[in-house]
Design a protein around this motif. Structure first.
Motif: not given
Lengths: 363, 324
Positions: A109-114, A178-184, B247-253
């Protein structure tokens, strides 16, 4: 006048004098630059409160220097006990971060958004990352202490393999949490301080307490000076060296979690890149011999922040990053030369000459 | 014991013969990839694996050179020794290719320069396929021209790794447009190494040195995330009602953040290049004449709510279609 001279003589003999003097030298460059530019001459040293956190160049140095400072603690012990360096710490940082993110997001999995997408609590991931780094430290320590392999060769294994394993764990992708808790850990603040500075302070405090209330420090130095004699004296040299490598690994793990949290993603290729060199340099700048034996922890930590101060200064002076290493090298050469035994011997010799002349003059 | 060993060796030799004989039917393609430094690069690698399959008649050997120029040269020489049918090079750096390109030519192997560019005479390679970094920079500049509509602007630039063709091209293209605008002022330009950490560190410094700025141009998405982190920490607003981030690249993120109105303009650099390379190789095989350079088309995207004649306005559909 005489008292000032005496005072200077007294403090210049303290072991921390030269490392502190180096930082001072770097900071003076900024004052001169600001004066030449017609800015407020202490603008490098100003603090502000922004978004509820302290903000300024000095905060940047303390903040961005956190990882190197944490690594320098472990590196000091390794250098002192085994007379060699652990060059795997940068890769181990990356490995710790990758494992942490992989566990949090789930493999592939590449993204965790919530928060609901998290596979496990953040602290479990962080602890697992630090633990794997400890295991690598154990492995390195085993090779060095039991198999008697040279430290650089033993740690070369994870220097090369660490990042690759990280990439395997993350399935060759960048994993974003992408979680504020992880960015802490890396971007957050604790009270009014950036969290990395607090984590670094805790790491330093822990080690200081251990050294203060146990005899570990003495054992480490004893083993570093002469492992055989120490063993005959009843110290388990191999166990002490092993312990130092484990501590170094665990601290690399902590640094890895901070660095990963800073970019809230597992970027295996870049996390901790070349940081092992900074950590080793920090130990050297701190006035420690890379041949092992006596060590000065405070010196190493000041060394780490000195390196960051140089980097931040380069930015402040607007030096292009491609050329910055040249200036960095010049500053490092100056600092190392001033601290070198040859220069120290020269000054000792001159002093002795002066004294003998004075005695001759008196008689 | 000796007999068993002899038997095993004989078996190995026979199987080797078999493997080579089998491989002869497929076209052997050697690709020296730059490394695996970003999402973009990994998408590019995956694309090659997806296109150059055995079913399509290719045997692809893709070597990840981990950003090591010397390694790349060595791997290309390996391809020559092993007598590959086609060699595809994605050069890590522009300079230093003359000798090895000459060796490929002497060996009579067609050579295709893909993605990035080399600073060598075009006689030394068969053809090149790639995106035009200068055009990407220009697109970004033209969009800014359209968006600002004559307003003055103070601009900060977070460059890519010094010396890379992406950094050189994007800066050149953007500066070309900026040269027509005396009301634009480029305050500073610093290398952020194409990483988020680099972008953070550079932006932290920029904010302190230049309290007043309007536009931040980042040479890739990761640097842009770093710049956003640093502005968040300093309490600086960016996006539709704040500082302008390009920005450049325009990846999904990256496009996710364009759709959210944070990165106002994101110019693509298309990693889906393998099909074009394959078409070129097929044309060469059929003995057709190919152009010296085949362009991989790039597109630009801007945040919702902005109308533009130069770039596409972001929608959910565009984001959903993005694979990397």
């Amino acid at each position: 006048m005489k008292s000032v001279k005496d005072w200077f003589k007294k403090i210049s003999k303290k072991p921390l004098f030269l490392p502190l003097f180096s930082v001072f030298l770097v900071l003076v460059i900024n004052v001169i630059y600001d004066a030449v530019q017609g800015n407020y001459i202490f603008s490098f040293f100003t603090f502000e409160l922004k978004e509820g956190a302290l903000y300024g160049r000095i905060v940047d140095i303390l903040n961005r220097g956190s990882e190197a400072a944490i690594l320098a603690i472990g590196m000091t012990l390794v250098v002192s006990s085994s007379g060699g360096t652990d060059i795997s710490v940068g890769s181990v940082m990356s490995l710790a971060g990758s494992l942490c993110c992989m566990l949090l997001a789930g493999f592939g999995v590449t993204h965790v958004r919530g928060p609901e997408e998290l596979q496990m609590p953040i602290w479990v991931g962080a602890v697992a990352g630090i633990a794997i780094a400890g295991v690598v430290g154990l492995f390195n320590g085993f090779l060095v202490a039991r198999m008697k392999i040279q430290p650089m060769v033993a740690t070369l294994i994870f220097f090369t393999a660490g990042r690759a394993i990280g990439l395997l764990l993350t399935n060759n992708k960048m994993v974003y949490i992408l979680l504020d808790e992880f960015k802490w850990f890396g971007l957050g603040k604790t009270w009014i301080l950036p969290t990395p500075t607090v984590i670094a302070a805790i790491c330093i405090a822990l080690m200081v307490l251990v050294l203060r209330f146990t005899s570990l420090g003495m054992y480490v130095q004893s083993v570093g000076i002469n492992p055989r004699a120490s063993r005959i004296a009843g110290i388990n040299s191999a166990a002490i060296i092993l312990l130092c490598y484990i501590i170094c690994g665990l601290y690399a793990g902590v640094a890895g979690i901070v660095a990963t949290s800073r970019i809230y993603s597992a970027d295996s290729n870049n996390i901790g890149l070349n940081l092992e060199l900074d950590a080793i340099l920090a130990v050297a700048l701190g006035g420690n011999s890379l041949g092992g034996g006596r060590f000065n922890l405070a010196g190493s930590i000041i060394g780490a922040y000195t390196i960051q101060a140089i980097t931040t200064t380069m930015y402040a002076l607007g030096v292009a990053k491609a050329q910055a290493p040249v200036y960095k090298a010049i500053i490092v050469i100056l600092i190392v030369v001033v601290q070198s035994p040859a220069v120290k011997a020269y000054f000792a010799h001159r002093k002795a000459q002066k004294e003998s002349l004075a005695i001759a003059g008196r008689s | 014991m000796k007999k068993i060993l002899a038997l095993v060796l004989a078996l190995v030799m026979v199987s080797c013969l078999f493997v080579t004989a089998h491989a002869d039917e497929l076209l052997k393609i050697g690709y020296v990839q730059v490394g695996h430094e970003s999402d973009w690069r990994m998408a590019n690698t995956q694309n090659y694996y997806d296109v150059f399959t055995k079913e399509a008649g290719f045997e692809l050997e893709l070597i990840d050179c981990d950003n090591d120029h010397a390694r790349q040269l060595q791997e290309v020489r390996n391809f020559i020794t092993k007598d590959f049918d086609y060699i595809v090079i994605d050069p890590i750096q522009e300079a230093g290719w003359d000798d090895v390109l000459k060796e490929i030519q002497d060996a009579g192997i067609p050579c295709i320069i893909a993605d990035r560019a080399v600073a060598a005479s075009s006689d030394l390679y068969t053809t090149a396929v790639g995106t035009n970094m200068t055009a990407e920079g220009e697109t970004a500049g033209l969009w800014l021209e359209e968006y600002l509509a004559g307003k003055a602007a103070k601009i900060l630039v977070i460059e890519g790794s010094t010396g890379s063709s992406a950094a050189i091209g994007r800066a050149e293209g953007f500066n070309k447009v900026a040269a027509n605008h005396p009301e634009w002022e480029i305050l500073a330009s610093q290398d952020g190494d194409f990483t988020q950490n680099g972008g953070q560190a550079v932006m932290e410094d920029f904010i302190k040195r230049f309290p007043e700025f309007d536009v931040v141009v980042c040479h890739n998405d990761n640097e842009a995330y770093g710049a956003m982190d640093a502005m968040d920490a300093a309490g600086i607003k960016y996006g539709v009602d704040g500082k302008i981030i390009i920005s450049f690249d325009a990846t999904k993120e990256g496009l996710t953040r364009t759709l959210a109105g944070k990165i106002l303009c994101n110019v693509e650099c298309n990693p889906i290049q393998a099909v074009i390379v394959m078409n070129v190789i097929n044309a060469l095989k059929a003995g057709e004449q190919v152009e010296k350079f085949t362009l991989v088309p790039d597109e630009g995207f801007c945040a919702p709510g902005i109308e533009s004649a130069i770039v596409t306005t972001m929608t959910d559909e565009v984001l959903a279609a993005r694979k990397y």
